[in-house]
Design a protein around this motif. Sequence first.
Motif, PDB file in Angstrom:
ATOM      1  N   ASP A  46       0.811  -1.215   0.000  1.00 44.67           N
ATOM      2  CA  ASP A  46       0.000   0.000   0.000  1.00 44.67           C
ATOM      3  C   ASP A  46       0.847   1.269   0.000  1.00 44.67           C
ATOM      4  O   ASP A  46       0.682   2.131  -0.855  1.00 44.67           O
ATOM      5  CB  ASP A  46      -0.922   0.019   1.216  1.00 44.67           C
ATOM      6  CG  ASP A  46      -1.801   1.250   1.190  1.00 44.67           C
ATOM      7  OD1 ASP A  46      -2.612   1.368   0.249  1.00 44.67           O
ATOM      8  OD2 ASP A  46      -1.645   2.109   2.069  1.00 44.67           O
ATOM      9  N   HIS A  49       1.182   3.689  -3.186  1.00 44.49           N
ATOM     10  CA  HIS A  49       0.703   5.076  -3.230  1.00 44.49           C
ATOM     11  C   HIS A  49       1.713   6.040  -3.853  1.00 44.49           C
ATOM     12  O   HIS A  49       1.367   7.171  -4.179  1.00 44.49           O
ATOM     13  CB  HIS A  49       0.396   5.578  -1.816  1.00 44.49           C
ATOM     14  CG  HIS A  49      -0.955   5.183  -1.294  1.00 44.49           C
ATOM     15  ND1 HIS A  49      -2.120   5.519  -1.930  1.00 44.49           N
ATOM     16  CD2 HIS A  49      -1.321   4.505  -0.167  1.00 44.49           C
ATOM     17  CE1 HIS A  49      -3.150   5.058  -1.215  1.00 44.49           C
ATOM     18  NE2 HIS A  49      -2.689   4.432  -0.155  1.00 44.49           N
ATOM     19  N   HIS A  84      -7.302  -4.228   1.043  1.00 45.44           N
ATOM     20  CA  HIS A  84      -7.780  -3.638  -0.225  1.00 45.44           C
ATOM     21  C   HIS A  84      -6.628  -3.732  -1.203  1.00 45.44           C
ATOM     22  O   HIS A  84      -5.504  -4.036  -0.814  1.00 45.44           O
ATOM     23  CB  HIS A  84      -8.195  -2.167  -0.045  1.00 45.44           C
ATOM     24  CG  HIS A  84      -7.112  -1.317   0.533  1.00 45.44           C
ATOM     25  ND1 HIS A  84      -6.004  -0.933  -0.188  1.00 45.44           N
ATOM     26  CD2 HIS A  84      -6.921  -0.834   1.780  1.00 45.44           C
ATOM     27  CE1 HIS A  84      -5.211  -0.228   0.590  1.00 45.44           C
ATOM     28  NE2 HIS A  84      -5.723  -0.163   1.797  1.00 45.44           N
ATOM     29  N   HIS A  96      -5.935   3.318  -4.390  1.00 48.91           N
ATOM     30  CA  HIS A  96      -6.327   1.920  -4.188  1.00 48.91           C
ATOM     31  C   HIS A  96      -7.089   1.416  -5.416  1.00 48.91           C
ATOM     32  O   HIS A  96      -7.482   2.186  -6.266  1.00 48.91           O
ATOM     33  CB  HIS A  96      -7.241   1.799  -2.965  1.00 48.91           C
ATOM     34  CG  HIS A  96      -6.575   2.202  -1.691  1.00 48.91           C
ATOM     35  ND1 HIS A  96      -7.264   2.428  -0.535  1.00 48.91           N
ATOM     36  CD2 HIS A  96      -5.271   2.410  -1.384  1.00 48.91           C
ATOM     37  CE1 HIS A  96      -6.422   2.767   0.420  1.00 48.91           C
ATOM     38  NE2 HIS A  96      -5.214   2.772  -0.074  1.00 48.91           N
TER      39      HIS A  96
HETATM   40 CO    CO Z   1      -3.584   3.069   1.136  1.00 53.89          CO
END
Ligand code: CO
Length: 544
Positions: free
Chosen positions: A417, A421, A459, A489
């Motif tokens: 994640d 990003h 996610h 995401h």
């Molecule tokens: Co995130």
Amino acid sequence: MLQKLASFAGVQGPLVTIVMDGYGLAKSETGSAIAAARKPTLDRLFANYPNISLRAHGTAVGMPSDEDMGNSEVGHNAIGAGQVYSQGAALVADAIASGAIWAGEAWQQIVAGAKSGTLHFIGLFSDGNVHSHIDHLKAMVARAKQEGVKTVRVHALLDGRDVPETSALDYTVPFEAFLQELSTDGFDARIASGGGRMNITMDRYDANWSMVEKGWHTHVLGEGDQFASATEAVNALRERFPGTIDQDLPPFVVARDGKPVGTIEDGDAVVLFNFRGDRSIEITRAFEELAFDKFDRVRAPRVTYAGMLQYDGDLKLPQRFLVNPPAITDTSGEWFSKSGVAQFACSETQKFGHVTYFWNGNRSGKFDGETYQEVPSDVVPFEQRPWMKSAEIADAMIAALQSGKYKTLRCNFANGDMVGHTGNFRAATMAVEAVDLALARLLPVIDAMGGIALITADHGNADEMYELDKKTKLPAQNKDGSFKAKTAHTLNPVPLVLYDNVSGGKLGLKALAGAGLSNIAATTANLLGFEKHAKWDESLLEIK
Ligand code: CO
Ligand code: 3PG
């Protein structure tokens, strides 16, 4: 105490839940840093152990619609609580649609507080719907005018993290026009300051208070580079810092004749229009705490302050909030605690609150028998350290496992994640490889302790590193032919793997139609030999 399960006495050793943050199952390998990564341990897991996919976005995690991507708050809430609650995004939208927000005492106090001064709105300036939504802001500004507020100032945190990486002008241009149109009949509304959300104001989990300090100097004191409008600021800053994406742009102040148009003064009212808590708590503390010691505020204006939601139910932060947060009760943390299960939770700073505070329904406190360990995150752009603290988290988990003190352990590897990003494809492949290495160390220890692991994600993110063209569904290209990096995401499902070398094939996973993250708590309960709590969604454990 949870009831004992008749058909299975529970795993003898520990049960470990591993969240690989931002690890989705992409439909295509194009643009997937996960597909591009060398990950022998994960490949072995998917090839040899029971695994299914889980819904991790949209209504499956309490978002208003299935167009909404998942995020760590709603994902960890669902995993930890075993239930799906309407989340902040949906609750605020509903409160605005029904008008309940305007009837609330908090809004009335904000309006009353702003009548003799200025009403300020601070928050994430996009329609990402992860921390905020610009439509909520628009509704509040329009309502404030109707209710007789004369001056509104907006402090706009540029996103580029939950929305395309250089989309700031798609928001500033129409919004500044909207404010100008509204600014008639003695009403005056303007964007007053702002900056990239990863540069100022929106730090989380005490990772880097200097971001909040910079935000304070920008929004409250009006210090910094001056521009005539937010749109002009974005254009100028992009020129000055080529290649810098929105989330990292430096702060700016909007000024007229050298004077900032919207410093925050005694007697003003301030609404933090983010509904999500993690990145709202620090700036809220700076406004609310009398004996605040995280940085020198220089000047602490006495204002009427409200958050969009209450961000921490244990700390009652903030005291005033416009919409009630979801009342998340009967979480797995609480019920495992009541059932005498010793629990261990670990992550690095950036995701520490995810496996503690979000996991336990946005509560910063602990239930009896819970032990938390935080590994301090580096304060660097994570494309420079894609391995982040995966090795140290594995160390901590291994030590906790070997101590024999804990029956359940949970951790979050932030890499997929946090590096996802950044939009840096190469770094994201390394991020996934770092998680794979950590798993390669962790799994044999789980075996040695006679344990079982559930390996999942909250996610997607690293699974799609390029924006897809809306029409062709192929990766969109920049003018120079390179692919357009995607920092947000994804809408993809996530895996659930049952790593079990102890039951001799007695256990499997059911592919229940529509299964999502909220089915994990009951699955965990069954693996521990308990019936699920009546409020939790179905277990996915198959007992043969
Ligand atoms: Co995130
Ligand atoms: C962030 O806050 O970093 C992003 O907006 C959402 O990421 P997270 O939901 O994975 O924390």
